[in-house]
Design a protein around this motif. Sequence first.
Motif, PDB file in Angstrom:
ATOM      1  N   GLU A  13      39.748  31.542  28.191  1.00 26.23           N
ATOM      2  CA  GLU A  13      40.610  32.624  28.020  1.00 26.23           C
ATOM      3  C   GLU A  13      40.371  34.102  27.905  1.00 26.23           C
ATOM      4  O   GLU A  13      40.587  35.027  28.398  1.00 26.23           O
ATOM      5  N   LEU A  14      39.446  34.073  26.908  1.00 24.05           N
ATOM      6  CA  LEU A  14      38.948  35.434  26.217  1.00 24.05           C
ATOM      7  C   LEU A  14      38.022  36.216  27.393  1.00 24.05           C
ATOM      8  O   LEU A  14      38.332  37.384  27.609  1.00 24.05           O
ATOM      9  N   ILE A  15      37.237  35.462  28.307  1.00 29.40           N
ATOM     10  CA  ILE A  15      36.399  36.006  29.215  1.00 29.40           C
ATOM     11  C   ILE A  15      37.509  36.477  30.224  1.00 29.40           C
ATOM     12  O   ILE A  15      37.105  37.656  30.971  1.00 29.40           O
ATOM     13  N   GLU A  16      38.580  35.713  30.640  1.00 30.45           N
ATOM     14  CA  GLU A  16      39.451  35.959  31.736  1.00 30.45           C
ATOM     15  C   GLU A  16      40.055  37.342  31.385  1.00 30.45           C
ATOM     16  O   GLU A  16      40.371  38.568  32.114  1.00 30.45           O
ATOM     17  N   TRP A  17      40.598  37.454  29.907  1.00 27.78           N
ATOM     18  CA  TRP A  17      41.214  38.549  29.345  1.00 27.78           C
ATOM     19  C   TRP A  17      40.682  39.702  29.397  1.00 27.78           C
ATOM     20  O   TRP A  17      41.067  40.972  29.959  1.00 27.78           O
ATOM     21  N   LEU A  18      39.207  39.737  28.869  1.00 29.51           N
ATOM     22  CA  LEU A  18      38.346  41.047  29.005  1.00 29.51           C
ATOM     23  C   LEU A  18      37.936  41.308  30.383  1.00 29.51           C
ATOM     24  O   LEU A  18      37.947  42.679  30.772  1.00 29.51           O
ATOM     25  N   ALA A  19      38.167  40.361  31.479  1.00 29.92           N
ATOM     26  CA  ALA A  19      37.846  40.730  32.819  1.00 29.92           C
ATOM     27  C   ALA A  19      38.811  41.278  33.421  1.00 29.92           C
ATOM     28  O   ALA A  19      38.930  41.984  34.453  1.00 29.92           O
ATOM     29  N   SER A  20      40.247  41.357  32.868  1.00 33.51           N
ATOM     30  CA  SER A  20      41.347  42.113  33.522  1.00 33.51           C
ATOM     31  C   SER A  20      41.211  43.791  33.158  1.00 33.51           C
ATOM     32  O   SER A  20      41.993  44.424  33.813  1.00 33.51           O
ATOM     33  N   PHE A  21      40.408  43.992  32.234  1.00 33.30           N
ATOM     34  CA  PHE A  21      40.210  45.522  32.169  1.00 33.30           C
ATOM     35  C   PHE A  21      39.191  45.935  32.951  1.00 33.30           C
ATOM     36  O   PHE A  21      37.845  45.666  32.908  1.00 33.30           O
ATOM     37  N   GLY A  22      39.485  46.502  34.247  1.00 36.27           N
ATOM     38  CA  GLY A  22      38.375  47.236  35.017  1.00 36.27           C
ATOM     39  C   GLY A  22      38.174  46.410  36.250  1.00 36.27           C
ATOM     40  O   GLY A  22      37.425  46.492  36.865  1.00 36.27           O
ATOM     41  N   LYS A  23      39.006  45.114  36.435  1.00 34.63           N
ATOM     42  CA  LYS A  23      39.324  44.226  37.389  1.00 34.63           C
ATOM     43  C   LYS A  23      39.394  44.949  38.808  1.00 34.63           C
ATOM     44  O   LYS A  23      40.005  46.078  39.037  1.00 34.63           O
ATOM     45  N   THR A  24      38.356  44.576  39.664  1.00 33.62           N
ATOM     46  CA  THR A  24      38.363  45.400  41.132  1.00 33.62           C
ATOM     47  C   THR A  24      38.866  44.360  42.097  1.00 33.62           C
ATOM     48  O   THR A  24      39.068  43.194  41.855  1.00 33.62           O
ATOM     49  N   ALA A  25      39.190  44.940  43.451  1.00 32.32           N
ATOM     50  CA  ALA A  25      39.942  44.168  44.461  1.00 32.32           C
ATOM     51  C   ALA A  25      38.768  43.278  44.791  1.00 32.32           C
ATOM     52  O   ALA A  25      39.175  41.963  45.247  1.00 32.32           O
ATOM     53  N   GLY A  26      37.447  43.334  44.971  1.00 33.36           N
ATOM     54  CA  GLY A  26      36.569  42.411  45.154  1.00 33.36           C
ATOM     55  C   GLY A  26      36.386  41.238  44.095  1.00 33.36           C
ATOM     56  O   GLY A  26      35.324  40.322  44.418  1.00 33.36           O
ATOM     57  N   GLY A  27      37.203  41.245  43.133  1.00 29.42           N
ATOM     58  CA  GLY A  27      37.108  40.018  42.158  1.00 29.42           C
ATOM     59  C   GLY A  27      36.208  40.432  40.960  1.00 29.42           C
ATOM     60  O   GLY A  27      35.795  39.420  40.213  1.00 29.42           O
ATOM     61  N   GLY A  28      35.521  41.642  41.057  1.00 35.98           N
ATOM     62  CA  GLY A  28      34.699  41.784  39.988  1.00 35.98           C
ATOM     63  C   GLY A  28      35.137  42.728  39.036  1.00 35.98           C
ATOM     64  O   GLY A  28      36.117  42.763  38.727  1.00 35.98           O
ATOM     65  N   VAL A  29      34.363  43.351  38.150  1.00 32.77           N
ATOM     66  CA  VAL A  29      34.788  44.102  37.002  1.00 32.77           C
ATOM     67  C   VAL A  29      33.906  45.354  36.903  1.00 32.77           C
ATOM     68  O   VAL A  29      32.576  45.349  37.160  1.00 32.77           O
ATOM     69  N   THR A  30      34.765  46.509  37.071  1.00 32.18           N
ATOM     70  CA  THR A  30      33.828  47.913  36.866  1.00 32.18           C
ATOM     71  C   THR A  30      34.395  48.326  35.822  1.00 32.18           C
ATOM     72  O   THR A  30      35.565  48.928  35.527  1.00 32.18           O
ATOM     73  N   ARG A  31      33.569  48.464  34.487  1.00 35.48           N
ATOM     74  CA  ARG A  31      33.991  49.220  33.136  1.00 35.48           C
ATOM     75  C   ARG A  31      32.810  50.034  32.570  1.00 35.48           C
ATOM     76  O   ARG A  31      31.896  49.619  32.048  1.00 35.48           O
TER      77      ARG A  31
END
Length: 411
Positions: A13-31
């Motif tokens: 849950e924590l990993i998914e929660w952190l990934a929600s900040f800066g989530k990209t359309a391609g399913g990645g993370v840009t933070r």
Amino acid sequence: MLVKRSVMDEVGELIEWLASFGKTAGGGVTRLLYTPAWKEAQHALKKKMEEAGLQAYFDSIGNLFGRLEGTEAGETILTGSHIDTVIEGGKYDGAYGIAASFIAMSRLLQQYGAPRKTIEVVSLCEEEGSRFPLSFWGSKNICGRYGLDDVKDVKDADGIPFLHAMQTSGFSPETYTSAARRDVHRFIEMHIEQGMVLEKNQNAVGIVTHIVGQRRYTIRIEGESNHAGTTPMPFRKDAVSAAAEFISYLTRKAKELDPLLVATVGRMEVKPNVPNVVAGEIEFSLDIRHHKKEIMDQFCADIFTMLEKQSEARQMEFSISQWMDEDPVELDTEMAEWARCIVQKQGTPFQDIVSGAGHDSQVFGTFCPTLLLFVPSHSGISHSPKEYTALKDLEAGVALLEEILYKIAYK
Ligand code: ZN
């Protein structure tokens, strides 16, 4: 009835929660450092730390700490990783280390209360160097190796000055005080491997003994442009042919010298780059990594002597310019041994491993006793939205970290 959540649920849950900040359309993370997504993540994390009973605070450059005060004054044990990502990165790089440290500490607090020695979870503000051309801004500030002077002329790709970006994310250069810490006595980082060794060997944990040193060069060979049809082979000063000979030599030499030595030519520019003209000039990169300085020295001396001899024989000029020189770092052997004993007891399959990538642990490794631990990366993929680590491996990492922290801070 109160159902206690498992570590597996919590870490997932924590990993998914952190990934929600800066989530990209391609399913990645840009933070990226000091961007709105970064700021949002750090502040949300601060709130989470406070809710878990930790004293949360920022230092003057944006490293975030969650402190669990020990009954004995003095030493602080720091554990965590970096919050920033590369552009279109994955969910686990950096974030997992923060999540694992936070969960391990929260569980220790719930079970045993205050520790003997102070523990702090750290969400380091920057490691990757993805926005500004400098890496380890977070850890190097804590270790006293960076300060404001080092960034006063630094700009991002859009021309935004570093200090301006810092200011807009709430860390004013005017109120800056040194972020260097004298109380940090140990650093422990949990990280994904970003390679495929653990998965191939079916091990859940890697105990990192060394972080490789890295040397990077730009090499230029100057020959003579000439007609591809009318210039006989013996009279050519062909820059591409010279580079090809040199690259084959260094590739063979790397394999011969040590199985863990890696040498890569990844970029190449040929002039004039025309099919029917003998190339007059070639410029290429060379990246060399190994965990022992002597091996790198030996390799470099050998290949550059060869380049010199070869250029002399071909009557061609060459130049070598080095733009990165990071020494290898040996991590703390005592803490590594504690980690081995714990995973052995827990029945977790593990191995020793050398890190071929850079980490904040290499900065801390020359500052205080440092332990770096890896969990597997599926197919070795990292810096990509496809980055993935199985929940059971994430769980094994947290279980190990919890025990290590218990041993160091509670016993
Ligand atoms: Zn990382």
